[in-house]
Design an enzyme around this catalytic site. Structure first.
Site, PDB file in Angstrom:
ATOM      1  N   HIS A   1       0.830  -1.208   0.000  1.00 42.95           N
ATOM      2  CA  HIS A   1       0.000   0.000   0.000  1.00 42.95           C
ATOM      3  C   HIS A   1       0.865   1.258   0.000  1.00 42.95           C
ATOM      4  CE1 HIS A   1      -2.835   2.911   2.220  1.00 42.95           C
ATOM      5  NE2 HIS A   1      -3.100   2.955   0.924  1.00 42.95           N
TER       6      HIS A   1
ATOM      7  N   HIS B   1      -1.760   1.126   7.863  1.00 42.15           N
ATOM      8  CA  HIS B   1      -3.217   1.258   7.719  1.00 42.15           C
ATOM      9  C   HIS B   1      -3.894  -0.104   7.859  1.00 42.15           C
ATOM     10  CE1 HIS B   1      -0.999   4.287   5.312  1.00 42.15           C
ATOM     11  NE2 HIS B   1      -1.739   5.107   6.030  1.00 42.15           N
TER      12      HIS B   1
END
Ligand code: FES
Length: 174
Positions: A104, A123
């Site tokens: 990510h 995250h």
């Protein structure tokens, strides 16, 4: 009335003359044009190094062994899962290797032996090493890059490729 007809005829003649001129100039341009050079499509293949990462004897069940591949700036792990999985190497088909940079935004992943998942502190994406690094939760738009492994007769483990792009790179091999 006849004046009007003359005007129409004049218009037609001018249109036809203009069309003929355009056709002639197109023919000249086509005849004089140099043959178009076609750009060669760049090969997408990447030549991966065959790197010895460890020996089977160094692996402990469900404990990641830190390695780097395909170069020292690309951290990853080898992992003996204890069950045969797709893409698993070794006599039991249970040895896998993954990049540990989150696809990510590049946070370093940690491994949870309890849930057998790679987890991101950034995250909270979660990746499953038993399913080829599939993302099972989170923000990333691709799975965890997995190594193509080969085990030599003496148990040496070689990485010889990576199946997804490592975060932050335009090519896995720089
Ligand atoms: Fe891993 Fe965002 S960096 S989920």
């Amino acid at each position: 009335m006849s004046r009007c007809r003359n005007m129409v005829d004049l218009g037609r003649r001018q249109f036809l003359r203009g069309s003929a001129l355009m056709a002639a100039s197109a023919t000249v341009a086509a005849a004089g044009a140099a043959p178009q050079a076609k750009a060669a499509t760049p090969a997408a293949r990447v030549e991966y190094p065959s790197n010895r990462l460890a020996n089977v004897s160094e692996l402990k069940l469900n404990e990641p062994l830190e390695v780097t591949y395909p170069d020292p700036d690309a951290p990853g792990v080898l992992l003996k899962l204890g069950i045969r999985v797709e893409g698993g190497a070794g006599p039991d088909g249970d040895i896998v290797g993954f990049s540990t940079i989150c696809p990510h935004k590049g946070y370093p992943l940690s491994y949870s032996a309890d849930s057998k998942t790679f987890n991101c502190p950034g995250h909270y994406s979660v990746f499953d090493p038993e399913k080829g690094g599939q993302q099972v939760w989170g923000q990333a738009t691709q799975n965890l890059p997995q190594y193509a492994l080969r085990i030599a007769e003496n148990g040496d483990i070689f990485a010889e490729g990576v199946d997804e792009l490592i975060y932050g790179r335009l090519s896995n091999v720089l």
